[in-house]
Design a protein around this motif. Structure first.
Motif, PDB file in Angstrom:
ATOM      1  N   GLN A  48      35.576  27.064  39.785  1.00  0.00           N
ATOM      2  CA  GLN A  48      34.156  27.396  39.687  1.00  0.00           C
ATOM      3  C   GLN A  48      33.968  28.918  39.746  1.00  0.00           C
ATOM      4  OE1 GLN A  48      31.743  24.945  39.133  1.00  0.00           O
ATOM      5  NE2 GLN A  48      33.676  23.824  38.845  1.00  0.00           N
ATOM      6  N   PRO A  49      32.958  29.429  39.041  1.00  0.00           N
ATOM      7  CA  PRO A  49      32.725  30.877  39.057  1.00  0.00           C
ATOM      8  C   PRO A  49      32.628  31.470  40.460  1.00  0.00           C
ATOM      9  CG  PRO A  49      31.391  29.866  37.341  1.00  0.00           C
ATOM     10  CD  PRO A  49      32.038  28.738  38.095  1.00  0.00           C
ATOM     11  N   ASP A  50      31.957  30.754  41.365  1.00  0.00           N
ATOM     12  CA  ASP A  50      31.828  31.267  42.740  1.00  0.00           C
ATOM     13  C   ASP A  50      33.184  31.437  43.410  1.00  0.00           C
ATOM     14  OD1 ASP A  50      29.126  31.530  42.635  1.00  0.00           O
ATOM     15  OD2 ASP A  50      28.664  29.813  43.933  1.00  0.00           O
ATOM     16  N   ASP A  51      34.098  30.488  43.157  1.00  0.00           N
ATOM     17  CA  ASP A  51      35.427  30.573  43.771  1.00  0.00           C
ATOM     18  C   ASP A  51      36.215  31.752  43.210  1.00  0.00           C
ATOM     19  OD1 ASP A  51      34.823  28.382  45.286  1.00  0.00           O
ATOM     20  OD2 ASP A  51      35.986  26.954  44.096  1.00  0.00           O
ATOM     21  N   TRP A  52      35.973  32.078  41.968  1.00  0.00           N
ATOM     22  CA  TRP A  52      36.594  33.268  41.372  1.00  0.00           C
ATOM     23  C   TRP A  52      36.002  34.540  41.983  1.00  0.00           C
ATOM     24  CZ3 TRP A  52      40.543  34.669  38.194  1.00  0.00           C
ATOM     25  CH2 TRP A  52      40.498  35.955  37.652  1.00  0.00           C
ATOM     26  N   HIS A  53      34.675  34.650  41.915  1.00  0.00           N
ATOM     27  CA  HIS A  53      34.013  35.884  42.328  1.00  0.00           C
ATOM     28  C   HIS A  53      34.145  36.156  43.823  1.00  0.00           C
ATOM     29  CE1 HIS A  53      32.454  36.674  38.378  1.00  0.00           C
ATOM     30  NE2 HIS A  53      31.835  35.502  38.331  1.00  0.00           N
ATOM     31  N   ASN A  54      34.068  35.122  44.645  1.00  0.00           N
ATOM     32  CA  ASN A  54      34.141  35.336  46.097  1.00  0.00           C
ATOM     33  C   ASN A  54      35.505  35.869  46.527  1.00  0.00           C
ATOM     34  OD1 ASN A  54      31.508  34.522  46.464  1.00  0.00           O
ATOM     35  ND2 ASN A  54      32.038  32.402  46.952  1.00  0.00           N
ATOM     36  N   VAL A  55      36.558  35.355  45.907  1.00  0.00           N
ATOM     37  CA  VAL A  55      37.918  35.821  46.239  1.00  0.00           C
ATOM     38  C   VAL A  55      38.125  37.258  45.751  1.00  0.00           C
ATOM     39  CG1 VAL A  55      40.376  35.458  45.747  1.00  0.00           C
ATOM     40  CG2 VAL A  55      38.930  33.518  46.393  1.00  0.00           C
ATOM     41  N   ILE A  56      37.705  37.542  44.523  1.00  0.00           N
ATOM     42  CA  ILE A  56      37.816  38.898  43.980  1.00  0.00           C
ATOM     43  C   ILE A  56      36.984  39.876  44.816  1.00  0.00           C
ATOM     44  CG2 ILE A  56      37.304  40.399  41.991  1.00  0.00           C
ATOM     45  CD1 ILE A  56      39.607  38.581  41.320  1.00  0.00           C
ATOM     46  N   ASN A  57      35.766  39.468  45.144  1.00  0.00           N
ATOM     47  CA  ASN A  57      34.868  40.347  45.902  1.00  0.00           C
ATOM     48  C   ASN A  57      35.440  40.715  47.263  1.00  0.00           C
ATOM     49  OD1 ASN A  57      32.865  40.662  44.006  1.00  0.00           O
ATOM     50  ND2 ASN A  57      31.640  38.935  44.736  1.00  0.00           N
ATOM     51  N   THR A  58      36.058  39.753  47.942  1.00  0.00           N
ATOM     52  CA  THR A  58      36.545  40.018  49.293  1.00  0.00           C
ATOM     53  C   THR A  58      37.756  40.941  49.272  1.00  0.00           C
ATOM     54  OG1 THR A  58      35.743  37.831  49.965  1.00  0.00           O
ATOM     55  CG2 THR A  58      37.219  38.961  51.482  1.00  0.00           C
ATOM     56  N   SER A  59      38.777  40.599  48.511  1.00  0.00           N
ATOM     57  CA  SER A  59      40.006  41.406  48.515  1.00  0.00           C
ATOM     58  C   SER A  59      39.879  42.708  47.738  1.00  0.00           C
ATOM     59  CB  SER A  59      41.168  40.596  47.949  1.00  0.00           C
ATOM     60  OG  SER A  59      41.619  39.648  48.883  1.00  0.00           O
ATOM     61  N   LEU A  60      39.399  42.638  46.507  1.00  0.00           N
ATOM     62  CA  LEU A  60      39.389  43.821  45.639  1.00  0.00           C
ATOM     63  C   LEU A  60      38.171  44.708  45.885  1.00  0.00           C
ATOM     64  CD1 LEU A  60      40.628  45.480  43.378  1.00  0.00           C
ATOM     65  CD2 LEU A  60      39.506  43.954  41.729  1.00  0.00           C
TER      66      LEU A  60
END
Length: 250
Positions: free
Chosen positions: A109-121
């Protein structure tokens, strides 16, 4: 002649309330004279428990709340802290905050992509970008980015996490080249399977068969590596990605 003001030196650990982050806070309290800034986002009790352990280790600590994904939260919290602590300087940044939202890419899901990218990167960017100018003016600093074996070899079911950590690895190498002349080192630590909240649901008995060392690592082992990279003993190491994975990948 004006008396020279002695700055109090701090080490900031994002996601410092639990797991590897908490272990890093305790290790730095033991090994260094840094006052530890323990960042957390939601679990205040865990942050307070880590602070207690820092103090028991003979160190000093302060908990600071902000969400690394929110640049305004990062800026306002760190600026408010700096306003109260005018004689303080953050010399060490440990970008440890990270989350996983595992799943096969075709169903992601888009949220699962964006949340992981947002936190680490983006978390790395928000915190480091806000503080880097002061490190450059100070002509000294240590930045350690917590990445993962997933960011080096890629891991099925973790396309989002691998993408986030792989990007931080590339950023580590580029930033290290920019700031090395100012005595600032930038390195990444890439753990494999480490016993923590993040790996609690994994089948350790089955997975350890893949690991030459035949076990999961301990958070304290990662923390000891971070502590070395933060020290003056590691002043000629920069732009490196150091694996700590029991031989599963190098």
């Amino acid at each position: 002649m004006a008396e020279k003001v002695i700055k109090k030196k701090y080490a900031l650990v994002t996601g410092g309330s639990r797991g590897i982050g908490s272990a890093v806070c305790k290790q730095l309290a033991q090994d260094s004279e840094y006052h530890i800034l323990i960042n957390y986002n939601s679990n205040e009790n865990a942050a307070k428990a880590t602070l207690q352990e820092v103090e028991q280790a003979g160190g000093q600590g302060t908990i600071i709340k902000f969400n690394v994904t929110d640049s305004e939260s990062v800026k306002s919290s760190l600026d408010a802290w700096a306003e109260v602590n005018k004689n303080a300087v953050i010399e060490v940044i440990i970008n440890n905050a990270g989350i996983t939202k595992d799943g096969m890419f075709m169903w992601m899901q888009p949220d699962d992509w964006h949340n992981v990218i947002n936190t680490s990167l983006n978390g790395f960017f928000n915190v480091t970008n806000h503080l880097i100018q002061k490190l450059l003016v100070n002509r000294y600093g240590r930045i350690v980015n917590m990445v993962s074996v997933s960011g080096l070899k890629g891991n099925p079911g973790q396309v989002n996490y691998s993408a986030a950590k792989g990007a931080v690895i590339a950023a580590t190498k580029a930033l290290s080249a920019e700031v090395a002349k100012r005595n600032i080192t930038v390195n990444a630590v890439a753990p494999g399977f480490i016993k923590s909240d993040m790996t609690a649901d994994l089948d350790e008995k089955e997975l350890k068969k893949m690991i030459p060392a035949n076990r999961f690592g301990e958070a304290e082992e990662v923390a000891q590596l971070v502590s070395f990279l933060v020290s003056k003993k590691a002043s000629y190491i920069t732009g490196e990605v150091i694996n700590i994975n029991g031989g599963i990948y190098s």
